[in-house]
Write an enzyme that holds these catalytic residues in place. Structure first.
Site, PDB file in Angstrom:
ATOM      1  N   SER A  64       0.829  -1.201   0.000  1.00 31.01           N
ATOM      2  CA  SER A  64       0.000   0.000   0.000  1.00 31.01           C
ATOM      3  C   SER A  64       0.865   1.253   0.000  1.00 31.01           C
ATOM      4  CB  SER A  64      -0.914   0.025   1.225  1.00 31.01           C
ATOM      5  OG  SER A  64      -1.787  -1.079   1.212  1.00 31.01           O
TER       6      SER A  64
HETATM    7  N1  SAH Z   1      -0.593  -4.695   3.867  1.00 32.31           N
HETATM    8  C1  SAH Z   1      -0.072  -5.245   2.656  1.00 32.31           C
HETATM    9  C2  SAH Z   1      -0.992  -4.928   1.514  1.00 32.31           C
HETATM   10  C3  SAH Z   1      -0.946  -5.977   0.487  1.00 32.31           C
HETATM   11  S1  SAH Z   1      -2.212  -5.833  -0.738  1.00 32.31           S
HETATM   12  C4  SAH Z   1       1.333  -4.735   2.405  1.00 32.31           C
HETATM   13  O1  SAH Z   1       1.709  -3.753   3.047  1.00 32.31           O
HETATM   14  O2  SAH Z   1       2.069  -5.320   1.612  1.00 32.31           O
HETATM   15  C5  SAH Z   1      -3.537  -6.746  -0.014  1.00 32.31           C
HETATM   16  C6  SAH Z   1      -3.284  -8.190   0.303  1.00 32.31           C
HETATM   17  O3  SAH Z   1      -4.528  -8.768   0.685  1.00 32.31           O
HETATM   18  C7  SAH Z   1      -2.779  -9.031  -0.868  1.00 32.31           C
HETATM   19  O4  SAH Z   1      -1.579  -9.645  -0.477  1.00 32.31           O
HETATM   20  C8  SAH Z   1      -3.883 -10.064  -1.085  1.00 32.31           C
HETATM   21  O5  SAH Z   1      -3.410 -11.334  -1.481  1.00 32.31           O
HETATM   22  C9  SAH Z   1      -4.531 -10.118   0.295  1.00 32.31           C
HETATM   23  N2  SAH Z   1      -5.902 -10.602   0.336  1.00 32.31           N
HETATM   24  C10 SAH Z   1      -6.930 -10.371  -0.521  1.00 32.31           C
HETATM   25  N3  SAH Z   1      -8.046 -11.015  -0.113  1.00 32.31           N
HETATM   26  C11 SAH Z   1      -7.731 -11.676   1.038  1.00 32.31           C
HETATM   27  C12 SAH Z   1      -8.443 -12.541   1.930  1.00 32.31           C
HETATM   28  N4  SAH Z   1      -9.727 -12.883   1.725  1.00 32.31           N
HETATM   29  N5  SAH Z   1      -7.775 -13.024   3.012  1.00 32.31           N
HETATM   30  C13 SAH Z   1      -6.472 -12.727   3.247  1.00 32.31           C
HETATM   31  N6  SAH Z   1      -5.747 -11.922   2.431  1.00 32.31           N
HETATM   32  C14 SAH Z   1      -6.353 -11.406   1.346  1.00 32.31           C
END
Ligand code: SAH
Length: 216
Positions: A64
């Protein structure tokens, strides 16, 4: 781990930019100063780590944007204290996880893509963040075995508020969740009693979607 003076200088500059846009709690800015974001981004993108931009982390996902991390952490911190239990959905590269751990929160984080779950674990271990517990699974189910959580933070765009996660929110606790497809509203839900919740909205953001099930 290489965190040079130049990295620290760029980090300071980025945080000054963020503070000029919004009056973030100094605790949030301090935590973000201590977590070296460049270690979490893909090898070769190091030089972009201190711009206020999302970046690829593999598996079609992104870390993010720093402003978004600051805002979600700020909103959570208004209700969640040091040593409180927090559930994070969407570990990704675990940068947000590290920021929450740096704030002193006890983090339980769930990721649905195995390669990212492993990347998150690798990054936290490398930086010696030993307290966050990472789980491979579908965040729509939360972690009922560890509930209730004082804070729940969702880092992907949810179609609606998952009922199961509301059930896992402690009374007096707060959920920060981006809601919507395409663009998301940053929604804050406070649980004021067993049955009562209040809701407020905090601007528009763009997240990758929250998806059901897991991927190997
Ligand atoms: N906080 C993270 C943001 C990653 S983007 C960072 O700083 O890197 C959002 C993440 O949510 C992705 O890795 C995606 O695979 C995950 N995601 C999407 N749907 C999800 C679910 N139902 N359960 C767990 N993770 C999920």
């Amino acid at each position: 781990m290489l965190d040079t003076l130049q990295h620290k200088g760029r980090r300071k500059q980025l945080l000054a930019q963020l503070s000029a846009k919004f009056d973030f709690d100094p605790k949030v800015i301090d935590a973000m100063y201590k977590v070296p974001r460049h270690i979490f981004v893909e090898y070769g993108l190091d030089h972009l780590a201190y711009l206020d931009k999302p970046l690829p982390i593999g598996a079609k996902q992104t870390i993010s944007q720093p402003y978004t991390v600051a805002m979600q952490t700020h909103l959570l911190n208004e209700k969640v204290n040091k040593f409180d239990k927090v559930l994070e959905i969407g570990t990704g590269c675990a940068y947000q996880t590290a920021v929450l751990a740096q704030m002193g929160m006890r983090v339980y984080s769930v990721e649905r893509q195995r390669s990212l779950y492993m990347l998150g674990q690798k990054n936290l271990t490398r930086l010696e963040y030993h307290t966050p517990l990472l789980f491979f699974g579908d965040g729509f189910a939360g972690l009922p075995q560890f509930a209730p959580f004082k804070g729940i933070l969702i880092t992907c765009g949810a179609p609606e508020i998952p009922n199961e996660l509301l059930r896992q929110l402690a009374i007096g606790g707060r959920m920060v969740i981006p809601i919507g497809t395409g663009t998301q509203r940053m929604v804050v839900i406070d649980r004021v009693s067993e049955k009562d919740f209040t809701r407020s909205e905090h601007g528009d953001y763009k997240f990758v979607p929250m998806l059901s099930g897991t991927e190997d």
